[in-house]
Design a protein around this motif. Structure first.
Motif, PDB file in Angstrom:
ATOM      1  N   PHE A 516      -0.881  -3.464 -11.380  1.00  0.00           N
ATOM      2  CA  PHE A 516      -1.604  -2.513 -12.246  1.00  0.00           C
ATOM      3  C   PHE A 516      -3.032  -2.298 -11.755  1.00  0.00           C
ATOM      4  CE2 PHE A 516      -4.425  -1.677 -15.873  1.00  0.00           C
ATOM      5  CZ  PHE A 516      -3.882  -0.487 -16.348  1.00  0.00           C
ATOM      6  N   ILE A 517      -3.715  -3.417 -11.350  1.00  0.00           N
ATOM      7  CA  ILE A 517      -5.095  -3.301 -10.878  1.00  0.00           C
ATOM      8  C   ILE A 517      -5.146  -2.458  -9.615  1.00  0.00           C
ATOM      9  CG2 ILE A 517      -7.055  -4.601  -9.957  1.00  0.00           C
ATOM     10  CD1 ILE A 517      -6.688  -4.845 -12.970  1.00  0.00           C
ATOM     11  N   ARG A 518      -4.176  -2.674  -8.682  1.00  0.00           N
ATOM     12  CA  ARG A 518      -4.165  -1.895  -7.445  1.00  0.00           C
ATOM     13  C   ARG A 518      -4.023  -0.394  -7.720  1.00  0.00           C
ATOM     14  NH1 ARG A 518       0.755  -3.668  -4.859  1.00  0.00           N
ATOM     15  NH2 ARG A 518       0.168  -2.405  -3.038  1.00  0.00           N
ATOM     16  N   TRP A 519      -3.303  -0.040  -8.803  1.00  0.00           N
ATOM     17  CA  TRP A 519      -3.127   1.383  -9.138  1.00  0.00           C
ATOM     18  C   TRP A 519      -4.272   1.929  -9.997  1.00  0.00           C
ATOM     19  CZ3 TRP A 519      -1.932   3.195 -14.268  1.00  0.00           C
ATOM     20  CH2 TRP A 519      -1.740   4.588 -14.329  1.00  0.00           C
ATOM     21  N   HIS A 520      -4.639   1.165 -11.039  1.00  0.00           N
ATOM     22  CA  HIS A 520      -5.582   1.683 -12.030  1.00  0.00           C
ATOM     23  C   HIS A 520      -7.040   1.508 -11.609  1.00  0.00           C
ATOM     24  CE1 HIS A 520      -7.818   1.936 -15.848  1.00  0.00           C
ATOM     25  NE2 HIS A 520      -6.783   2.657 -16.308  1.00  0.00           N
ATOM     26  N   SER A 521      -7.360   0.384 -10.972  1.00  0.00           N
ATOM     27  CA  SER A 521      -8.738   0.089 -10.605  1.00  0.00           C
ATOM     28  C   SER A 521      -8.796  -0.482  -9.193  1.00  0.00           C
ATOM     29  CB  SER A 521      -9.347  -0.901 -11.615  1.00  0.00           C
ATOM     30  OG  SER A 521     -10.691  -1.174 -11.312  1.00  0.00           O
ATOM     31  N   PRO A 522      -8.509   0.358  -8.179  1.00  0.00           N
ATOM     32  CA  PRO A 522      -8.419  -0.149  -6.804  1.00  0.00           C
ATOM     33  C   PRO A 522      -9.668  -0.855  -6.318  1.00  0.00           C
ATOM     34  CG  PRO A 522      -8.487   2.264  -6.866  1.00  0.00           C
ATOM     35  CD  PRO A 522      -8.292   1.821  -8.268  1.00  0.00           C
ATOM     36  N   GLY A 523     -10.795  -0.594  -6.948  1.00  0.00           N
ATOM     37  CA  GLY A 523     -12.027  -1.269  -6.560  1.00  0.00           C
ATOM     38  C   GLY A 523     -12.033  -2.749  -6.882  1.00  0.00           C
ATOM     39  N   ASP A 524     -11.145  -3.135  -7.818  1.00  0.00           N
ATOM     40  CA  ASP A 524     -11.044  -4.556  -8.188  1.00  0.00           C
ATOM     41  C   ASP A 524      -9.957  -5.291  -7.390  1.00  0.00           C
ATOM     42  OD1 ASP A 524     -13.036  -5.043 -10.253  1.00  0.00           O
ATOM     43  OD2 ASP A 524     -11.937  -3.553 -11.424  1.00  0.00           O
ATOM     44  N   TRP A 525      -9.426  -4.689  -6.334  1.00  0.00           N
ATOM     45  CA  TRP A 525      -8.477  -5.351  -5.434  1.00  0.00           C
ATOM     46  C   TRP A 525      -9.123  -5.457  -4.053  1.00  0.00           C
ATOM     47  CZ3 TRP A 525      -4.342  -8.290  -5.393  1.00  0.00           C
ATOM     48  CH2 TRP A 525      -3.611  -8.448  -4.201  1.00  0.00           C
ATOM     49  N   VAL A 526      -9.360  -6.682  -3.609  1.00  0.00           N
ATOM     50  CA  VAL A 526     -10.008  -6.917  -2.317  1.00  0.00           C
ATOM     51  C   VAL A 526      -8.916  -7.108  -1.287  1.00  0.00           C
ATOM     52  CG1 VAL A 526     -11.645  -8.326  -1.019  1.00  0.00           C
ATOM     53  CG2 VAL A 526     -11.938  -8.013  -3.503  1.00  0.00           C
ATOM     54  N   SER A 527      -8.715  -6.108  -0.417  1.00  0.00           N
ATOM     55  CA  SER A 527      -7.644  -6.168   0.589  1.00  0.00           C
ATOM     56  C   SER A 527      -8.063  -7.047   1.767  1.00  0.00           C
ATOM     57  CB  SER A 527      -7.325  -4.752   1.082  1.00  0.00           C
ATOM     58  OG  SER A 527      -6.339  -4.812   2.090  1.00  0.00           O
ATOM     59  N   GLU A 528      -7.103  -7.860   2.285  1.00  0.00           N
ATOM     60  CA  GLU A 528      -7.362  -8.714   3.441  1.00  0.00           C
ATOM     61  C   GLU A 528      -6.465  -8.324   4.607  1.00  0.00           C
ATOM     62  OE1 GLU A 528      -6.744 -12.650   2.000  1.00  0.00           O
ATOM     63  OE2 GLU A 528      -8.580 -12.667   0.792  1.00  0.00           O
ATOM     64  N   ASP A 529      -5.800  -7.166   4.503  1.00  0.00           N
ATOM     65  CA  ASP A 529      -4.942  -6.700   5.596  1.00  0.00           C
ATOM     66  C   ASP A 529      -5.780  -6.302   6.795  1.00  0.00           C
ATOM     67  OD1 ASP A 529      -2.568  -7.078   4.322  1.00  0.00           O
ATOM     68  OD2 ASP A 529      -2.532  -5.073   3.417  1.00  0.00           O
ATOM     69  N   VAL A 531      -7.116  -4.062   9.927  1.00  0.00           N
ATOM     70  CA  VAL A 531      -7.454  -2.638  10.002  1.00  0.00           C
ATOM     71  C   VAL A 531      -6.402  -1.861  10.759  1.00  0.00           C
ATOM     72  CG1 VAL A 531      -9.206  -0.984  10.770  1.00  0.00           C
ATOM     73  CG2 VAL A 531      -9.903  -3.220   9.878  1.00  0.00           C
ATOM     74  N   ASP A 532      -5.727  -2.529  11.752  1.00  0.00           N
ATOM     75  CA  ASP A 532      -4.770  -1.786  12.577  1.00  0.00           C
ATOM     76  C   ASP A 532      -3.474  -1.461  11.832  1.00  0.00           C
ATOM     77  OD1 ASP A 532      -3.493  -4.190  12.357  1.00  0.00           O
ATOM     78  OD2 ASP A 532      -3.759  -4.782  14.455  1.00  0.00           O
ATOM     79  N   GLY A 533      -3.349  -1.979  10.623  1.00  0.00           N
ATOM     80  CA  GLY A 533      -2.205  -1.626   9.797  1.00  0.00           C
ATOM     81  C   GLY A 533      -0.934  -2.353  10.127  1.00  0.00           C
ATOM     82  N   ASN A 534      -0.943  -3.363  11.014  1.00  0.00           N
ATOM     83  CA  ASN A 534       0.261  -4.099  11.382  1.00  0.00           C
ATOM     84  C   ASN A 534       0.471  -5.324  10.488  1.00  0.00           C
ATOM     85  OD1 ASN A 534       0.889  -2.348  13.487  1.00  0.00           O
ATOM     86  ND2 ASN A 534      -0.495  -3.412  14.895  1.00  0.00           N
ATOM     87  N   SER A 535       0.099  -5.196   9.247  1.00  0.00           N
ATOM     88  CA  SER A 535       0.243  -6.326   8.334  1.00  0.00           C
ATOM     89  C   SER A 535       1.686  -6.450   7.875  1.00  0.00           C
ATOM     90  CB  SER A 535      -0.677  -6.133   7.134  1.00  0.00           C
ATOM     91  OG  SER A 535      -0.345  -4.947   6.481  1.00  0.00           O
ATOM     92  N   GLY A 536       2.078  -7.625   7.481  1.00  0.00           N
ATOM     93  CA  GLY A 536       3.445  -7.835   7.012  1.00  0.00           C
ATOM     94  C   GLY A 536       3.544  -7.618   5.523  1.00  0.00           C
ATOM     95  N   TRP A 537       4.601  -8.109   5.001  1.00  0.00           N
ATOM     96  CA  TRP A 537       4.829  -7.989   3.551  1.00  0.00           C
ATOM     97  C   TRP A 537       4.884  -9.377   2.938  1.00  0.00           C
ATOM     98  CZ3 TRP A 537       4.416  -4.280   0.189  1.00  0.00           C
ATOM     99  CH2 TRP A 537       4.889  -4.497  -1.125  1.00  0.00           C
ATOM    100  N   PRO A 538       4.316  -9.633   1.769  1.00  0.00           N
ATOM    101  CA  PRO A 538       3.570  -8.663   0.934  1.00  0.00           C
ATOM    102  C   PRO A 538       2.165  -8.414   1.489  1.00  0.00           C
ATOM    103  CG  PRO A 538       3.543 -10.822  -0.054  1.00  0.00           C
ATOM    104  CD  PRO A 538       4.397 -10.963   1.136  1.00  0.00           C
ATOM    105  N   PRO A 539       1.499  -7.368   1.046  1.00  0.00           N
ATOM    106  CA  PRO A 539       0.130  -7.097   1.509  1.00  0.00           C
ATOM    107  C   PRO A 539      -0.790  -8.234   1.117  1.00  0.00           C
ATOM    108  CG  PRO A 539       0.696  -5.710  -0.371  1.00  0.00           C
ATOM    109  CD  PRO A 539       1.970  -6.381   0.053  1.00  0.00           C
ATOM    110  N   LYS A 540      -1.713  -8.520   2.000  1.00  0.00           N
ATOM    111  CA  LYS A 540      -2.637  -9.616   1.758  1.00  0.00           C
ATOM    112  C   LYS A 540      -3.860  -9.102   1.006  1.00  0.00           C
ATOM    113  CE  LYS A 540      -1.222 -12.146   5.891  1.00  0.00           C
ATOM    114  NZ  LYS A 540      -1.654 -12.717   7.182  1.00  0.00           N
ATOM    115  N   GLY A 541      -4.258  -9.808  -0.050  1.00  0.00           N
ATOM    116  CA  GLY A 541      -5.424  -9.432  -0.820  1.00  0.00           C
ATOM    117  C   GLY A 541      -5.539 -10.268  -2.060  1.00  0.00           C
ATOM    118  N   LYS A 542      -6.614 -10.001  -2.842  1.00  0.00           N
ATOM    119  CA  LYS A 542      -6.823 -10.762  -4.067  1.00  0.00           C
ATOM    120  C   LYS A 542      -7.641  -9.929  -5.052  1.00  0.00           C
ATOM    121  CE  LYS A 542     -11.004 -12.977  -2.255  1.00  0.00           C
ATOM    122  NZ  LYS A 542     -11.692 -14.260  -1.982  1.00  0.00           N
TER     123      LYS A 542
END
Length: 808
Positions: A516-529, A531-542
């Motif tokens: 919900f936070i990733r959709w409603h308030s993306p500023g409150d999700w700190v992504s750790e993926d 930059v080249d976009g070759n991250s696996g699943w699930p996406p890394k962040g907090k």
């Protein structure tokens, strides 16, 4: 003009000296500012000697001759060549005798008189008038054939027939099939039936007609028969045409208030606004005043009139208002309601309800609110209100409240419909069903749920609850007093957030709080993926720090929120509660609060209606309308809020005066435009002439400025415009033909001249004939007018002025 009083024996005389304002060119005697004596006798400057008596004329012939001779001797003694005149006979004859000494050689004598009735037929025609002139210096009728070169100039004035709208009769063929009652009730056509203000009042046509002046410049004739050719000639061959609008008296009258239109009713509304502070409740003004001095100022129309107003306001044909207003940068600053909205129409009706006093307004408002409550209780659509789910805060508060009520009625109807359809919550039947996706608005691009390899769906969400201006202020004050966490503003945010979370859960059954936070308030999700976009699943962040704190309010709301799509949620807006609050506001509105909003709306709506008028795009008129809007915006701005009535009343009354001036000008512009629609240049020029005449009356220039009491300006008509002007003179109908009198000739589309003015003259060289002198006063080339005759009149009123030069 210079005036002096003289005493001679027991008699007191007035001596007036007239002079030309400026040097005039040829044919200048037809100028409007030429004095009647200058025109009649062909003189520039002159003296007028008259007794100071009730009649103002010399009734005794010996006295007049003696008086004139004395003045002539006095003028000659001081070397003056001024002509002198004395009024004689009965005043109605406008008769004069006069004399002028031209050096030591010539003397010019003047006489004028009037035939007030039974004008001889021969003097109605140019031939007879030409013969009359010749008879003044030709010895016998046998001398008539002699070729005397007579200089001739003529001015004809035509007046357009005034259309009598009040006594307009139906065509006889059209009435044959109608009963007597149907003919009697047939609506009479008015000149402004298709003008925007016609729904509220019918204005007297400010242009009563036009006067057309046709001028034949000076030309020479030698035979009387040539006069007949001129008389039978078309007015189109005249050298010049000049057009003058004949304006209504209310357009030139100095006094304000005689004109009945929006301005006059707005003035009455301002008076009611002044009285509005006398009571706390509108019902207090409705109290029975039969025992008091119940003057006309507090009368109320009968119930039948009130019913008619209510029927018009709430008619089924009214439909939804589109609030189509002319774009103007000042419109929204006035904070009224749109003219075609429910409250806008109420204000316009109130202007014409009775005499718009505070008691009549109170009666009308109470009935108005009672009718609105009926629509609320019956869940009927509110007429004249826009079908919209938003509230426009740029309008006045009453209009906002009616917008809110219209929305509440629609929401209340939809809730009742859902209950009537037996809506059932099927999610509680079995646990397999709770995982069914509901209320999805579509897939969110490039986003997956964290715990499952499923696409994230965006849910349908509720709109933020609607609020009027006072509700916004109420929540703002509550937030300031209690803080966002527990205040009303904070509670509103919680309700909205809970609704969004419930909808998100329903659309994504396997979602977690982080989704919900990733959709409603993306500023409150700190992504750790990477930059080249070759991250696996699930996406890394907090989660951000504020969302990760212990006891986070958002997480608590998430845990408590049930998975419900919008269709199954309780509405954020309680339509019943909010609708009743609107009715309570309308029913307990203080008189001053009502009148403040009525004044703003009435001014704005009235100006908006006038601004729809078609007037040919006259630039001066458009500028004045823009100035009116600017003046209204600055004046009405002070009405927003708790105002001091005594301070504002004077400004509002001055605004009414400005409004009246511009309203009158606009109506005149519309009238001129439609009458001269085929001659747009001429129409604009005629309006500009009147505008410049009227401008000093509007208080836009120095107060001490002097202005003419009559509007006399004439505009020259171009050759290409003569056809359009001649159309102002439609041929007389068969019913009008009996009015025709003996014709003077020179008809224009069958219309007689209103007045005919002619100048005959004979000129002779000083060195020629019996006017020669052994000691000439001037060069041999100079000519003098030996005889001159000015004729003015109609077929039953003729005035003749003659001047004869003799060689003494």
């Amino acid at each position: 003009m210079i005036k002096r009083e003289l005493k001679h024996g027991k008699r007191v005389y007035s001596m007036e000296y007239y002079f030309m304002k400026s040097a005039k060119g040829k044919n200048s005697y037809w100028d409007d500012d030429t004095h009647s004596m200058q025109l009649s006798f062909g003189v520039d400057e002159f003296l007028m000697i008259a007794p100071l008596s009730a009649s103002g004329v010399v009734l005794d012939d010996p006295e007049s001759t003696k008086l004139l001779s004395s003045v002539a001797i006095a003028l000659s003694s001081c070397g003056s060549n001024w002509p002198a005149f004395v009024p004689v006979h009965d005043p109605s004859r406008k008769a004069y005798i006069g004399i002028q000494n031209l050096g030591t050689v010539f003397t010019r004598r003047f006489e004028a008189d009037r035939i007030g009735s039974q004008v001889p037929i021969r003097l109605m025609h140019l031939e007879g008038l030409h013969e009359l002139f010749l008879s003044k210096f030709v010895l016998s009728s046998t001398d008539f054939p002699a070729r005397v070169k007579v200089h001739f100039s003529m001015k004809l004035t035509y007046r357009t027939p005034e259309y009598d709208y009040d006594n307009e009769t139906l065509d006889s063929e059209a009435t044959e099939s109608l009963t007597e009652n149907e003919v009697a009730s047939h609506p009479k056509k008015q000149w402004d039936d298709d003008c925007p203000w016609a729904e509220w009042y019918s204005a007297e046509d400010p242009v009563k007609g036009f006067e057309l002046t046709a001028i034949w410049g000076e030309r020479t004739f030698e035979e009387t028969l040539e006069m007949a050719e001129v008389e039978n000639a078309s007015s189109f061959v005249a050298d010049s045409w000049f057009l003058h609008p004949v304006v209504s008296q209310y357009m030139v009258d100095d006094s304000i208030g005689k004109f009945v239109g929006f301005a006059s009713q707005l003035h009455l509304l301002v008076n009611a606004y002044e009285s509005s502070a006398e009571a706390q409740f509108l019902e207090d003004f409705v109290a029975d005043t039969s025992g008091q001095d119940n003057s006309k100022s507090t009368t109320v129309p009968p119930p039948s009139v009130i019913d008619r107003v209510m029927k018009d306001l709430f008619s089924d044909e009214a439909g939804n208002s589109n609030y189509m207003e002319a774009e103007n940068k000042y419109t929204r600053a006035m904070r009224g309601a749109p003219a075609d909205s429910l409250f806008g129409q109420f204000c316009l009706h109130a202007l014409w309800f009775g005499n718009c006093n505070i008691r009549a307004i109170a009666v009308l408002w109470i009935d108005f609110v009672r009718e609105i409550r009926w629509y609320w209780e019956e869940s009927e659509r509110l007429p004249r209100m826009k079908s919209s789910s938003t509230i426009d805060l740029s309008y006045c508060l009453i209009h906002q409240k009616l917008q809110m009520l219209a929305i509440c009625i629609e929401r209340k109807k939809s809730v009742s419909h859902e209950k009537g359809a037996g809506h059932k919550d099927e999610t509680s039947n079995t646990k397999a069903i709770t995982k069914v996706r509901k209320g999805s608005a579509g897939v969110v691009p490039k986003m997956m749920l964290l715990n499952t390899f499923q696409e994230m769906h965006a849910p349908y969400t509720q709109d933020a609850p609607l609020m009027t201006e006072d509700m916004h202020e109420e929540r703002l004050h509550a937030a300031e007093a209690f803080g966002n966490a527990i205040g009303l503003s904070g509670q509103l945010e919680r309700d909205i957030l809970s609704s969004d979370m419930s909808a998100f859960k329903a659309a994504n059954p396997d979602a977690v709080f982080e989704d919900f936070i990733r959709w409603h308030s993306p500023g409150d999700w700190v992504s750790e993926d990477k930059v080249d976009g070759n991250s696996g699943w699930p996406p890394k962040g907090k989660l951000s720090q504020r969302m990760s704190e212990h006891g986070n309010v958002w997480r608590k709301i998430w845990n408590d929120a049930p998975p419900l799509p919008v269709s199954e949620q309780k509405s954020l807006l309680d339509p019943v509660r909010e609708g009743e609050k609107v009715l309570h506001y309308l029913e307990t509105l203080r008189p001053q609060q009502l009148l403040e909003q009525m004044v703003c709306t009435a001014f704005k709506s009235s100006a908006g209606i006038l601004n729809k008028t078609t007037y040919g795009g006259f630039k001066l008129m458009k500028t004045k309308m823009d100035q009116l809007y600017a003046t209204m915006a600055s004046t009405l701005k002070s009405l927003q809020g708790n105002s001091d009535i005594s301070d504002l009343a004077g400004d509002l009354k001055r605004l009414c005066q400005v409004f009246e001036h511009i309203e009158k000008l606009l109506i005149l512009a519309a009238s001129v435009h439609r009458k001269l629609i085929d001659a747009p240049r001429l129409a604009q020029a005629v309006f500009a002439d009147y505008f410049n005449y009227y401008l000093p009356k509007m208080g836009t220039t120095l107060e001490s400025i002097c202005y003419e009491k009559e509007f006399t300006t004439k505009e020259k008509v171009g050759m290409h415009e003569r056809d359009a002007v001649s159309n102002l003179f439609p041929p007389p109908t068969a019913n009008q033909s009996w009015r025709k009198v003996l014709s003077m000739g020179n008809l224009l589309n069958g219309h007689e001249p209103l007045q005919r003015e002619i100048i005959f003259s004979v000129q002779e060289r000083i060195s020629n004939g019996h006017y020669s002198s052994p000691t000439p006063l001037c060069t041999d080339d100079e000519q003098i007018q030996t005889h001159r005759m000015y004729i003015s009149g109609t077929s039953n009123d003729l005035w003749v002025a003659l001047s004869v030069t003799s060689w003494d």
